[in-house]
Design an enzyme around this catalytic site. Structure first.
Site, mmCIF file in Angstrom:
data_model
loop_
_atom_site.group_PDB
_atom_site.id
_atom_site.type_symbol
_atom_site.label_atom_id
_atom_site.label_comp_id
_atom_site.label_asym_id
_atom_site.label_seq_id
_atom_site.Cartn_x
_atom_site.Cartn_y
_atom_site.Cartn_z
ATOM 1 N N LYS A 1 -17.925 -7.496 -31.889
ATOM 2 C CA LYS A 1 -18.760 -8.724 -31.423
ATOM 3 C C LYS A 1 -19.914 -8.997 -32.381
ATOM 4 O O LYS A 1 -20.818 -9.874 -31.936
ATOM 5 C CB LYS A 1 -19.206 -8.236 -30.158
ATOM 6 C CG LYS A 1 -18.016 -8.832 -28.935
ATOM 7 C CD LYS A 1 -18.795 -8.809 -27.613
ATOM 8 C CE LYS A 1 -18.005 -9.183 -26.286
ATOM 9 N NZ LYS A 1 -18.680 -9.297 -25.238
ATOM 10 N N SER B 1 -26.382 -13.136 -22.204
ATOM 11 C CA SER B 1 -27.162 -12.629 -23.580
ATOM 12 C C SER B 1 -27.215 -13.548 -24.573
ATOM 13 O O SER B 1 -28.126 -13.832 -25.409
ATOM 14 C CB SER B 1 -26.648 -11.434 -23.910
ATOM 15 O OG SER B 1 -26.666 -10.472 -23.135
ATOM 16 N N HIS C 1 -28.601 -8.836 -15.767
ATOM 17 C CA HIS C 1 -28.191 -7.560 -15.818
ATOM 18 C C HIS C 1 -28.748 -6.540 -14.891
ATOM 19 O O HIS C 1 -28.346 -5.785 -14.287
ATOM 20 C CB HIS C 1 -28.175 -6.822 -17.286
ATOM 21 C CG HIS C 1 -27.264 -7.574 -18.308
ATOM 22 N ND1 HIS C 1 -27.758 -8.032 -19.584
ATOM 23 C CD2 HIS C 1 -25.915 -7.849 -18.383
ATOM 24 C CE1 HIS C 1 -26.490 -8.404 -20.000
ATOM 25 N NE2 HIS C 1 -25.662 -8.426 -19.347
HETATM 26 P P1 ADP Z 1 -19.531 -7.745 -22.013
HETATM 27 O O1 ADP Z 1 -19.727 -8.219 -23.354
HETATM 28 O O2 ADP Z 1 -18.928 -6.701 -21.566
HETATM 29 O O3 ADP Z 1 -19.193 -9.174 -21.298
HETATM 30 P P2 ADP Z 1 -22.292 -8.334 -21.160
HETATM 31 O O4 ADP Z 1 -23.267 -7.453 -21.675
HETATM 32 O O5 ADP Z 1 -22.355 -9.861 -21.648
HETATM 33 O O6 ADP Z 1 -21.082 -7.417 -21.542
HETATM 34 O O7 ADP Z 1 -22.026 -8.193 -19.688
HETATM 35 C C1 ADP Z 1 -21.990 -7.081 -18.975
HETATM 36 C C2 ADP Z 1 -21.727 -7.295 -17.656
HETATM 37 O O8 ADP Z 1 -22.615 -8.132 -16.846
HETATM 38 C C3 ADP Z 1 -20.442 -8.410 -17.139
HETATM 39 O O9 ADP Z 1 -19.793 -7.870 -16.109
HETATM 40 C C4 ADP Z 1 -20.881 -9.807 -17.309
HETATM 41 O O10 ADP Z 1 -20.214 -10.712 -16.539
HETATM 42 C C5 ADP Z 1 -22.266 -9.405 -16.395
HETATM 43 N N1 ADP Z 1 -23.412 -10.111 -16.496
HETATM 44 C C6 ADP Z 1 -23.817 -10.842 -17.733
HETATM 45 N N2 ADP Z 1 -24.715 -11.739 -17.313
HETATM 46 C C7 ADP Z 1 -25.304 -11.444 -16.110
HETATM 47 C C8 ADP Z 1 -26.065 -12.158 -15.155
HETATM 48 N N3 ADP Z 1 -26.933 -13.160 -15.649
HETATM 49 N N4 ADP Z 1 -26.038 -12.111 -13.962
HETATM 50 C C9 ADP Z 1 -24.919 -11.287 -13.290
HETATM 51 N N5 ADP Z 1 -23.911 -10.557 -14.250
HETATM 52 C C10 ADP Z 1 -24.320 -10.737 -15.657
#
Ligand code: ADP
Length: 168
Positions: free
Chosen positions: A42, A129, A18
């Site tokens: 979630k 995550s 992130h």
């Molecule tokens: P959500 O529940 O909206 O998917 P996340 O917190 O899991 O929320 O992810 C937010 C955004 O960040 C999403 O677009 C996800 O694809 C992206 N994301 C999550 N992990 C990574 C990573 N390791 N590298 C790049 N983007 C990521």
């Protein structure tokens, strides 16, 4: 005109993947707002206030990055911030289908808002995550996957649970 992007997500918790996306977006936009979604459905490990606080302290050194939370429709939140774009991260093909649907749906809801996809550094493409929580839950070392404040928070949150389940 100030160019503002919203980076929405659950951030349960924030990972280095992130952060990589945030840093890339901060170079392209005048202002980036990391918007933590309430997402009670979630059943997040961290409360909304905890997730916001973790992001806030991890981005403190980035002058054009702010942290906020939202519980409304994303496009409504984006419009209320007078932002032009939504930033999402794309790790692999597996992310594509869902992100594609989401982006097109958001465009249907408000065609003025663009979705921008950013790819993280290759070493972060396997990071999520969910995996970080799983490793931490089993007592593994997550120091290369999350910022130090998140590592500490994961320890505090999961250590008591690990100890109590080890006793069973
Ligand atoms: P959500 O529940 O909206 O998917 P996340 O917190 O899991 O929320 O992810 C937010 C955004 O960040 C999403 O677009 C996800 O694809 C992206 N994301 C999550 N992990 C990574 C990573 N390791 N590298 C790049 N983007 C990521």
């Amino acid at each position: 005109m100030k160019r503002t992007a919203i980076y929405p997500g659950s951030f349960d918790p924030l990972t280095n993947g992130h952060l990589d996306v945030i840093q890339r977006a901060a170079k392209l936009f005048d202002r980036v707002i990391v918007a933590v979604a309430k997402n009670e459905g979630k059943r997040p490990l961290f409360t909304l206030a905890e997730r916001v606080a973790l992001v806030k302290s991890a981005v403190a050194k980035l002058p054009n990055v702010e942290t906020d939370s939202f519980s409304t429709l994303l496009v409504e939140y984006v419009a209320s911030c007078q932002a032009q774009a939504i930033v999402r991260g794309l790790r692999a093909v597996s992310d594509f289908e869902f992100e594609f649907q989401l982006a097109l749906m958001n465009r249907k809801l408000d065609e003025k808002i663009e979705t921008i996809f950013m790819m993280p550094k290759d070493t972060y493409t396997f990071l999520s995550s969910r995996i970080v929580k799983e490793i931490a839950r089993l007592g593994g070392d997550v120091s290369s996957f999350v910022p130090p404040n998140v590592q500490v928070a994961l320890g505090k949150k999961l250590e008591p649970r690990r100890l109590s389940s080890a006793k069973k």
